[in-house]
Design an enzyme around this catalytic site. Sequence first.
Site, PDB file in Angstrom:
ATOM      1  N   LYS A  37      -4.344 -12.075 -40.731  1.00  0.00           N
ATOM      2  CA  LYS A  37      -4.830 -10.673 -40.846  1.00  0.00           C
ATOM      3  C   LYS A  37      -3.983  -9.469 -40.484  1.00  0.00           C
ATOM      4  O   LYS A  37      -3.132  -9.596 -39.453  1.00  0.00           O
ATOM      5  CB  LYS A  37      -6.300 -10.373 -40.284  1.00  0.00           C
ATOM      6  CG  LYS A  37      -6.452 -10.630 -38.856  1.00  0.00           C
ATOM      7  CD  LYS A  37      -7.679 -10.502 -38.360  1.00  0.00           C
ATOM      8  CE  LYS A  37      -7.688 -10.594 -36.797  1.00  0.00           C
ATOM      9  NZ  LYS A  37      -9.064 -10.945 -36.262  1.00  0.00           N
ATOM     10  N   TYR A 267       8.781  16.628 -23.749  1.00  0.00           N
ATOM     11  CA  TYR A 267       7.487  17.517 -23.764  1.00  0.00           C
ATOM     12  C   TYR A 267       6.714  17.762 -22.444  1.00  0.00           C
ATOM     13  O   TYR A 267       6.719  16.824 -21.610  1.00  0.00           O
ATOM     14  CB  TYR A 267       6.679  17.323 -24.951  1.00  0.00           C
ATOM     15  CG  TYR A 267       7.503  17.329 -26.346  1.00  0.00           C
ATOM     16  CD1 TYR A 267       8.330  18.517 -26.719  1.00  0.00           C
ATOM     17  CD2 TYR A 267       7.263  16.303 -27.096  1.00  0.00           C
ATOM     18  CE1 TYR A 267       8.813  18.763 -27.618  1.00  0.00           C
ATOM     19  CE2 TYR A 267       8.090  16.151 -28.252  1.00  0.00           C
ATOM     20  CZ  TYR A 267       8.607  17.696 -28.752  1.00  0.00           C
ATOM     21  OH  TYR A 267       9.288  17.602 -29.942  1.00  0.00           O
TER      22      TYR A 267
HETATM   23  C1  LIG Z   1      -8.844 -12.295 -35.581  1.00  0.00           C
HETATM   24  C2  LIG Z   1      -9.566 -13.250 -35.506  1.00  0.00           C
HETATM   25  C3  LIG Z   1      -9.375 -14.553 -35.095  1.00  0.00           C
HETATM   26  C4  LIG Z   1      -7.961 -14.917 -34.377  1.00  0.00           C
HETATM   27  O1  LIG Z   1      -8.199 -14.653 -33.182  1.00  0.00           O
HETATM   28  P1  LIG Z   1      -6.908 -14.792 -31.807  1.00  0.00           P
HETATM   29  O2  LIG Z   1      -7.575 -14.528 -30.486  1.00  0.00           O
HETATM   30  O3  LIG Z   1      -5.969 -13.830 -32.240  1.00  0.00           O
HETATM   31  O4  LIG Z   1      -6.781 -16.098 -31.943  1.00  0.00           O
HETATM   32  C5  LIG Z   1     -10.134 -15.943 -35.269  1.00  0.00           C
HETATM   33  N1  LIG Z   1     -11.438 -15.515 -35.779  1.00  0.00           N
HETATM   34  C6  LIG Z   1     -11.854 -14.351 -36.394  1.00  0.00           C
HETATM   35  C7  LIG Z   1     -13.197 -14.037 -37.140  1.00  0.00           C
HETATM   36  C8  LIG Z   1     -10.855 -13.038 -36.188  1.00  0.00           C
HETATM   37  O5  LIG Z   1     -11.489 -11.841 -36.536  1.00  0.00           O
END
Ligand SMILES: *Cc1c(COP(=O)(O)O)cnc(C)c1O
Length: 383
Positions: A37, A267
């Site tokens: 994702k 800044y």
């Molecule tokens: C993002 C996510 C993961 C992965 O989590 P990590 O801690 O990066 O391994 C797994 N399951 C769901 C439902 C997620 O949203």
Amino acid sequence: MSFPAERRVEIDLAAIRHNVRHIIDVASPARVMAVVKADAYGHGAVPVAKAALEAGAVWLGVAHISEAIELRKAGIDAPILAWLHTKDSDFSAAIELGVDLGVSGWELAHVVAAARGLERPARVHLKVDTGLGRNGCPPEQWDGLIGRALEQQEDGLLRVVGVFSHLAVADEPHRDETDEQIERFREAVAVAEDQGVDLEVRHLANTPGTLSRPDSHFDLVRIGIGMYGLSPFEGQTSAELGLRPAMTFRTTIANCKEVPAGQGVSYGLAYRTGEATTLALIPVGYGDGVPRVATGAPVSVNGRSYPVVGRIAMDQMVIDLKATGIAGTDKTLLGCEAVIFGDGNGTPTADDWAQASGSINYEIVTRISPRVVRSYVDSDVAP
Ligand SMILES: *Cc1c(COP(=O)(O)O)cnc(C)c1O
């Protein structure tokens, strides 16, 4: 003559494959879903997904259907699960492309309607809330959700292939809420199976669960951060977990100059040099995705780290080279490569930037903006 991109993140696909193989060893006999994702946490969804599958991951996971569609369009035919939807989500496209759908409740009716329109059953994973309090079906309504899903399955509009949930505190392995979540998950699976659901996969663990709680593995583990080579645990490094950070963020020093004591920097003039020194200008700022609040974070040049001083601006930030010994000489670092973070071998890490900004390594890599060019290397292949 070709020039390197002036701001570049380099992703080592060999590191991704190494991390996936390592996690496969840890999780076995459970199988591995590579979570890609948010453009693979900033690493590039399609190349990372391909590398993960090559290394033995068998599923891909994304939040949005649109992210799954991107993977299918790139020719990836592995099983994909998408779990975060709205009433505007394109469930028909998902079903047509053979994308599995996470369902926590209200989605069921929408998924069924889309399946009816296509005359093709949807594959769903029912999500139970075992304690995280975000998505997922509340335990009291779980029995009802299973019942409704089974009715649709009998009508040929649905196939319930999975039950899943998500952990809340697995990055703090001593906390007992994880025990409770695992227990509630077992109960939810039992309820589904007692009602006659024939499950392909039960899945609960994220990276921290996978690495610290073998009893959370079930049939499949969903790994994100570990695949990118970063540690989900405070106080445990990537190397200590056998992981290799895959992303290195580089740029080229844009200016280098001597300044007197008392020189204000950036800044607000929030920083003034305490003595005569040399400053180098890093042409990267919050417009490139580095956190504006991360003043003090390290940037390395020729294997040596220097702190960012003064405010981080949209396009640039300044490091103080006090320690280089180039002041008062003809030497300059103009044009030298600067590493904002990398694998920690002579470079700062995403963990350093997380610490300087009060955030987590997940955010540091994911927020790198499109203005920064992604390129891919494979350290297993000789250049
Ligand atoms: C993002 C996510 C993961 C992965 O989590 P990590 O801690 O990066 O391994 C797994 N399951 C769901 C439902 C997620 O949203």
